[in-house]
Enzyme design. Structure first.
Site, PDB file in Angstrom:
ATOM      1  N   ASP A 162       0.814  -1.237   0.000  1.00  0.00           N
ATOM      2  CA  ASP A 162       0.000   0.000   0.000  1.00  0.00           C
ATOM      3  C   ASP A 162       0.842   1.278   0.000  1.00  0.00           C
ATOM      4  O   ASP A 162       0.548   2.216  -0.739  1.00  0.00           O
ATOM      5  CB  ASP A 162      -1.070   0.000   1.111  1.00  0.00           C
ATOM      6  CG  ASP A 162      -0.528  -0.041   2.528  1.00  0.00           C
ATOM      7  OD1 ASP A 162       0.688  -0.268   2.701  1.00  0.00           O
ATOM      8  OD2 ASP A 162      -1.332   0.150   3.460  1.00  0.00           O
TER       9      ASP A 162
ATOM     10  N   ASP B 149      -5.472   0.002   5.784  1.00  0.00           N
ATOM     11  CA  ASP B 149      -6.277  -0.323   6.966  1.00  0.00           C
ATOM     12  C   ASP B 149      -7.445   0.641   7.117  1.00  0.00           C
ATOM     13  O   ASP B 149      -8.584   0.235   7.360  1.00  0.00           O
ATOM     14  CB  ASP B 149      -5.403  -0.262   8.229  1.00  0.00           C
ATOM     15  CG  ASP B 149      -4.249  -1.234   8.152  1.00  0.00           C
ATOM     16  OD1 ASP B 149      -4.266  -2.107   7.255  1.00  0.00           O
ATOM     17  OD2 ASP B 149      -3.319  -1.123   8.968  1.00  0.00           O
TER      18      ASP B 149
END
Ligand code: GLA
Length: 386
Positions: A35, A171
């Protein structure tokens, strides 16, 4: 609703709380440590929740209490800073500071009591859950009406700028955008996402919390981020790329020559091959090729172990034990360095698998993992308290 939380609020503040908020945790199926390299991820929200009851105050203080943490925290809205005195409160407080930094006026204080059934620092992202939850609380109570994606971005800004962790957005997105029985296929370079049905057919997905504690900021997480950035700087001189995720597997041979440093090369190799595994996994899932999906999950764990070096002894041990006792696939999920993993098993083997993994791991480390079937759920929710 947890009535104990509502009763506690009444007892402490002498009034009823107005709203009841809940925020889930997340697992990531595949796409690990990609990410922050603008890569691909495939997380999902799971039904382990942080709850909060909230009410307005007549002054401009934020009063935070947690059933899971020691000590209340109370700070003036116009005096928020990241300080050791605020202890655990530094996470939620960052949201208010970040909103103010963005120019929002927050005209009154809030009382918030949190309660969590999520194992803390377990790799299921309880910290992002608390950040998203607090961003959602602020957005609702101050009528800012942020969309779920904006909540994720606000929480991410708070975590990186206020708390100093150089993490990616996975997240916060997974939790804010969670949808029942769907995985979120997110491109962290563009923040474009789609919901995917991921089915292992007659197999089930389980979550294994190792219960080995680790603090992300103290872990080599930021070190991995900087190794990737270093490699990117070198490779940018030769390739027309903005991020490591712009590279293809076919570029790796050349990268190896350009990066004389073997560690940097292996970090790049993980990121590039992991992005490819996410694409292959989505395709295999669309074609119902469960064996291939399992193989990709195992390959992901191996790459995180051998090239990215973030699994560590405990998660490798859980991987080996799981494979020995019938798992079709097993891989760490989240940051690694302890934390959690996911496994794919036959549902009817669940009790046997769970007992064997716990027993074997306990014998070795005297730590008892927590194992449960993954229940993929919706993201943030709020209810009025009558
Ligand atoms: C942690 C970070 C995420 C992501 C994962 C690894 O959970 O918070 O942003 O980098 O590790 O994939």
């Amino acid at each position: 609703m947890n009535n104990r939380l509502i009763d506690l609020y009444k007892k402490q503040f002498g009034t009823k709380p107005e709203k009841y908020f809940m925020s889930p945790c997340r697992i990531n199926l595949i796409g690990e440590h990609t990410d922050y390299n603008s890569g691909l991820v495939l997380p999902a929200a799971i039904s382990k929740f942080i709850h909060a009851v909230v009410g307005k105050r007549n002054d401009n203080k934020i009063h935070l209490k947690s059933l899971n943490k020691l000590g209340d925290v109370e700070v003036d809205l116009d005096k928020i800073s990241n300080s050791p005195e605020n202890k655990w409160g530094n996470y939620p407080l960052g949201i208010f500071a970040t909103l103010q930094k963005r120019g929002y006026k927050l005209p009154f204080g809030l009382n918030i009591i949190y309660s969590s059934n999520v194992p803390i620092a377990s790799g299921l992202s309880s910290s992002a859950s608390m950040l998203d939850l607090t961003a959602f609380i602020a957005s609702t109570m101050y009528n800012i009406s942020l969309k779920n994606e904006e909540i994720a971005l606000l929480a991410h800004q708070s975590e990186t700028e206020f708390n100093g962790l150089q993490c990616g957005i996975m997240d916060e997105f997974a939790i804010a955008l969670g949808k029942r029985n769907k995985c979120i296929f997110l491109d962290c370079g563009t923040n474009k996402f789609s919901y995917e049905d991921v089915s292992f057919k007659d197999l089930s997905l389980v979550v294994i919390v190792s219960n080995v504690k680790r603090a992300l900021i103290a872990s080599p997480y930021n070190q991995r981020v900087s190794e990737c950035n270093k490699a990117l700087e070198i490779l940018k001189k030769h390739f027309k790329i903005e991020s490591l995720s712009d590279l293809e597997v076919s570029n790796l041979e050349e990268c190896k020559k350009l990066l004389s440093n073997d560690i940097l090369y292996r970090r790049v190799k993980h990121v590039v091959t992991e992005n490819q595994r996410v694409k292959d996994f989505i395709e295999a899932s669309k074609n119902g090729e469960v064996n291939k999906m399992c193989d990709l999950l195992n390959k992901s764990h191996e790459s995180l172990r051998d090239d990215y070096e973030v699994t560590g002894e405990y998660l490798d041990s859980i991987h080996d034990i799981s494979m020995k006792y019938g798992a079709y696939a097993e891989r760490m999920t989240g940051a690694g360095f302890g934390g959690s993993s996911i496994a794919v098993i036959k549902k009817e083997d669940f009790d046997y698998f769970k007992d064997k993994v716990i027993e074997t791991f306990y014998k070795k480390y005297h730590i008892k993992p927590l194992i449960f079937l993954a229940d993929i759920c919706d993201g943030l929710t709020v209810k009025n308290i009558k």
